[in-house]
Structures are given as C-alpha cells and as structure tokens.
Design a protein around this motif. Sequence first.
Motif, mmCIF file in Angstrom:
data_model
loop_
_atom_site.group_PDB
_atom_site.id
_atom_site.type_symbol
_atom_site.label_atom_id
_atom_site.label_comp_id
_atom_site.label_asym_id
_atom_site.label_seq_id
_atom_site.Cartn_x
_atom_site.Cartn_y
_atom_site.Cartn_z
ATOM 1 N N ARG A 91 0.637 -1.273 0.039
ATOM 2 C CA ARG A 91 -0.066 -0.068 0.082
ATOM 3 C C ARG A 91 0.870 1.192 0.078
ATOM 4 N NH1 ARG A 91 -5.391 -1.069 1.104
ATOM 5 N NH2 ARG A 91 -5.981 -3.331 1.767
ATOM 6 N N ASP A 93 3.096 1.653 -2.278
ATOM 7 C CA ASP A 93 3.633 1.703 -3.644
ATOM 8 C C ASP A 93 3.403 2.957 -4.286
ATOM 9 O OD1 ASP A 93 4.640 -0.107 -6.370
ATOM 10 O OD2 ASP A 93 2.936 1.020 -6.907
ATOM 11 N N SER A 94 1.933 3.322 -4.490
ATOM 12 C CA SER A 94 1.701 4.726 -5.131
ATOM 13 C C SER A 94 2.367 5.979 -4.508
ATOM 14 C CB SER A 94 0.083 4.909 -5.048
ATOM 15 O OG SER A 94 -0.377 4.713 -3.833
ATOM 16 N N ILE A 172 -10.532 1.372 -6.233
ATOM 17 C CA ILE A 172 -9.176 0.657 -6.290
ATOM 18 C C ILE A 172 -8.741 -0.072 -5.018
ATOM 19 C CG2 ILE A 172 -7.316 2.111 -6.050
ATOM 20 C CD1 ILE A 172 -7.287 -0.672 -8.491
ATOM 21 N N GLN A 176 -8.307 -4.021 -3.975
ATOM 22 C CA GLN A 176 -7.175 -4.624 -3.180
ATOM 23 C C GLN A 176 -7.865 -5.463 -2.145
ATOM 24 O OE1 GLN A 176 -4.897 -1.265 -1.626
ATOM 25 N NE2 GLN A 176 -5.025 -0.236 -3.752
ATOM 26 N N PHE A 180 -6.592 -10.582 -5.077
ATOM 27 C CA PHE A 180 -6.427 -10.725 -6.339
ATOM 28 C C PHE A 180 -6.655 -12.459 -6.514
ATOM 29 C CE2 PHE A 180 -3.551 -7.429 -6.322
ATOM 30 C CZ PHE A 180 -4.271 -6.476 -7.206
ATOM 31 N N CYS A 221 -3.819 3.700 -8.905
ATOM 32 C CA CYS A 221 -4.431 2.606 -9.570
ATOM 33 C C CYS A 221 -3.509 1.762 -10.340
ATOM 34 C CB CYS A 221 -5.407 3.037 -10.469
ATOM 35 S SG CYS A 221 -6.942 3.526 -9.839
ATOM 36 N N SER A 223 -0.230 -0.044 -10.252
ATOM 37 C CA SER A 223 0.431 -1.299 -9.924
ATOM 38 C C SER A 223 -0.788 -2.513 -9.471
ATOM 39 C CB SER A 223 1.043 -1.152 -8.786
ATOM 40 O OG SER A 223 2.459 -0.405 -8.999
ATOM 41 N N TRP A 224 -1.932 -1.900 -8.885
ATOM 42 C CA TRP A 224 -2.999 -2.770 -8.763
ATOM 43 C C TRP A 224 -3.915 -3.238 -9.841
ATOM 44 C CZ3 TRP A 224 -2.105 -4.517 -3.807
ATOM 45 C CH2 TRP A 224 -1.553 -3.610 -3.002
ATOM 46 N N ALA A 228 -3.993 -7.061 -11.376
ATOM 47 C CA ALA A 228 -5.231 -7.655 -11.765
ATOM 48 C C ALA A 228 -5.333 -7.960 -13.412
ATOM 49 C CB ALA A 228 -6.373 -6.681 -11.460
ATOM 50 N N LEU A 264 5.255 -5.798 -5.788
ATOM 51 C CA LEU A 264 4.234 -4.845 -5.125
ATOM 52 C C LEU A 264 3.745 -5.875 -3.867
ATOM 53 C CD1 LEU A 264 2.006 -2.838 -5.222
ATOM 54 C CD2 LEU A 264 0.578 -4.531 -6.654
ATOM 55 N N LEU A 265 3.874 -7.229 -3.914
ATOM 56 C CA LEU A 265 3.142 -7.723 -2.753
ATOM 57 C C LEU A 265 4.301 -9.137 -2.824
ATOM 58 C CD1 LEU A 265 -0.426 -8.342 -3.711
ATOM 59 C CD2 LEU A 265 0.460 -7.000 -1.751
#
Length: 271
Positions: A91, A93-94, A172, A176, A180, A221, A223-224, A228, A264-265
């Motif tokens: 979270r 990331d952005s 978004i 999350q 996913f 939005c 990276s997520w 997806a 990202l994760l």
Amino acid sequence: RGPALSKYLKYHYTVHLLGPAAVIEGRRARDGSSPLLRAMSSTDVPTLAATAVGGAALAYVLMKVFSSRKTSKPHGTIVYYHSKAQGFTGRADSIVRMLEHAGCTYTCKGADEVPENFTTTHACFAVPFVQLPDGLVLSQSQAIHMHLGKTLGLYPATAAGEAKALQVVLNIADVQSEGFGKLKGNQERLAKWFTVFEGTLASSGSGFMVGSSLTYADFACYSWLKIAASVLEDNGKFPLVAQYLAMMANLPSTKAFDAKKIPLLPASMMP
C-alpha cells in the motif's frame, strides 16, 4: 491603481454570489484555456476578480496569486512501511511512486521504526504513514494520496475532478481488499471491476483516470490494475485500461522505479 482596486473589490464580492468555480469557468470560456487559467482552481479566490478586470489589474491579481503559492517540494519526506518498502511496496507503492515522479528525496523506514507518538498524538493506526518536512504526519492511504497530490501538483483542477479522483481511489482500494486470488477465481466479478475502470477512462477521455493530466488517482491505480490484468482472462474487452497501463509503464519515473524490481506484494500474496 485606484480604479483597478475598485474593480477588484467589486468583483471580489461577485465571487461570493456566483461561486469560485462558476466565475473561473466563465473566464475560461471567454478567453480560452491559457496556461495560467489551466493552473487556476476554484480555491484561487483572488483570481475571480479577473472575470471583468483587465490589463494591469489582471496582471496584478495573477502575480499575487502565483507568488503566494508554495512551490517547494517536500524533500525529506519519511515513508513508514513494512520492510521499508524494499521487500515489497504494498500500500506504499503509489506513495513512493508519486514522490519518485516528482523528483522528491525521501526515506523509507520500517514499521518497527514508527515513533510511539504517531498513535497517541497523530491518530495513526497502521502503516503506511508519511511524515512530511513541515511536521505533518498522516496515515490512511487515501488521505496520503490526496495531500501528496496537492503538494506535488498531482491533483484534479476542479471540484468535480476532486470528487471523481476520490471515487477512483476508493474503488481500487475495494479491489485490493477483495484480494487477487479471490478475484482470479471469480472472473465475472473481476470483469465487472474492469468495466468500472474502463468507464472511468472513457468518461475522462484523456487516457488519465481524472481530468486531462496525471493525478494521484493514476498512481493509486497503476500497480494494482497491472496485477489484476495479469489474472483477467479476457483483457481484449478493456482497451482503455490496456492503454492506460501502457501509458503509466512508459513514464520515465515508472521505468526507473520498476528497474529496482521491488515486488508489489510478497510471493505468498501474489495470485
């Protein structure tokens, strides 16, 4: 200066009758969308006098507005997140992508380095947290997005845009929260979410999520939606989302950040 000031005061009162947004839009309609007018927003109350003030008075008002703005970047911002946002960005990331895009110097610290008073004094519960150079401490991703968006020049230009950007980042955030793995197993629901973002991009008509330029909503939005899209079985139905992802991927700041190869994760949370 006397007549000019008189006109300024006259139209200053007009502001409170018509509303800031209406007056600025009227000026835009009359004179076109010049760079100066594009830079204004309904919060620039003094510029509302410009609806009828011309010449030297207009120049004076514009000078006062733009000279009063803070243009310095928040260099030295501290971002607190798990693994110092090095093992994975999650979270945060952005947040770090926005700072990178703006060319801001920043430091990432771990969740175990958070000062105790962040909870007792600053009402912060769970990372990510940001601590800005002016001492402001924020939690909650969307609050951080909005504040950094304003500070870094990544904020919608209109009140309607502000509301739409908030709607986009809350959408978004819901994606999350659903996870996913769950969405991968429910392609109908995943496709419904992509229909939402396809419609968002169609409404803006610019390739950006909101308005005609990058905003915090785009960074929230990217990276997520990218993850997806990797589990969506029928990407062909959403060409605007594909174009948006390509646009974001080609930003110099995105390329530079992606070169660090920070996931990202964690692997255990990837679909």
